[in-house]
Motif scaffolding. Structure first.
Motif, PDB file in Angstrom:
ATOM      1  N   SER A  85      -4.589  -2.083  -6.794  1.00  0.00           N
ATOM      2  CA  SER A  85      -4.732  -3.539  -6.792  1.00  0.00           C
ATOM      3  C   SER A  85      -6.197  -3.931  -6.691  1.00  0.00           C
ATOM      4  O   SER A  85      -7.037  -3.136  -6.274  1.00  0.00           O
ATOM      5  CB  SER A  85      -3.961  -4.142  -5.606  1.00  0.00           C
ATOM      6  OG  SER A  85      -2.588  -3.896  -5.731  1.00  0.00           O
ATOM      7  N   HIS A  88      -7.012  -3.673  -2.651  1.00  0.00           N
ATOM      8  CA  HIS A  88      -5.855  -2.845  -2.313  1.00  0.00           C
ATOM      9  C   HIS A  88      -5.718  -2.592  -0.808  1.00  0.00           C
ATOM     10  O   HIS A  88      -4.648  -2.760  -0.246  1.00  0.00           O
ATOM     11  CB  HIS A  88      -5.958  -1.507  -3.054  1.00  0.00           C
ATOM     12  CG  HIS A  88      -4.679  -0.750  -3.106  1.00  0.00           C
ATOM     13  ND1 HIS A  88      -3.921  -0.681  -4.244  1.00  0.00           N
ATOM     14  CD2 HIS A  88      -4.021  -0.047  -2.169  1.00  0.00           C
ATOM     15  CE1 HIS A  88      -2.843   0.044  -4.014  1.00  0.00           C
ATOM     16  NE2 HIS A  88      -2.882   0.448  -2.744  1.00  0.00           N
ATOM     17  N   SER A 105      -0.896  -4.724  -1.439  1.00  0.00           N
ATOM     18  CA  SER A 105      -0.997  -4.098  -2.758  1.00  0.00           C
ATOM     19  C   SER A 105       0.359  -4.011  -3.439  1.00  0.00           C
ATOM     20  O   SER A 105       1.404  -4.038  -2.782  1.00  0.00           O
ATOM     21  CB  SER A 105      -1.594  -2.697  -2.628  1.00  0.00           C
ATOM     22  OG  SER A 105      -0.681  -1.855  -1.956  1.00  0.00           O
TER      23      SER A 105
END
Length: 136
Positions: A85, A88, A105
């Motif tokens: 992500s 994240h 995430s």
């Protein structure tokens, strides 16, 4: 099993395929049977080792003892992988201990093979963000 789980979480396997493969994996009698169940899934890519000097520089540059890990260029440690992500996880120093916390995430944060929302980490721990693995 972990590779099947990552494939399912990443959307590379639908629910029926995931269930069938897990069932076959549990019923397998030999390790060679398992390879066919994950042959179409990408391997987890390990990050190149950071040189000690670069790693020490990263930790020293942690603003307030905090490093954000993710795909965004604004992160302290940037991963060029779509399974990670944008923001994240965060690694922060709390009372002289490093704590890794997932920041919501999509594909999860794992420490030593266990999915975590927050965990204390120490040198030698294996961390996985999405499909990227690295050792602290």
């Amino acid at each position: 099993m972990a590779r099947l789980r990552r494939g399912y979480v990443a959307g590379r396997l639908d629910t029926d395929t995931f269930s069938r493969r897990v069932d076959r994996a549990l019923r397998s009698e030999h390790g060679t049977e398992l390879h066919g169940l994950t042959a179409d899934l990408p391997r987890v890519r390990a990050l190149p080792r950071l040189r000690r000097r670069r790693a020490a520089g990263l930790l020293a540059s942690a603003v307030g003892g905090r490093l954000v890990l993710g795909r965004s260029p604004g992160c302290a440690l940037v991963f060029h992988d779509d399974t990670v992500s944008r923001r994240h996880a965060e690694l922060r120093m709390v009372e002289e201990r490093w704590i890794l916390r997932d920041l919501g995430s999509s594909n999860g944060t794992w420490v030593n093979g266990r999915q975590v929302m927050e965990a204390e980490v120490t040198p030698g721990d294996e961390v996985q963000l999405g499909g990227c693995c690295f050792r602290l």
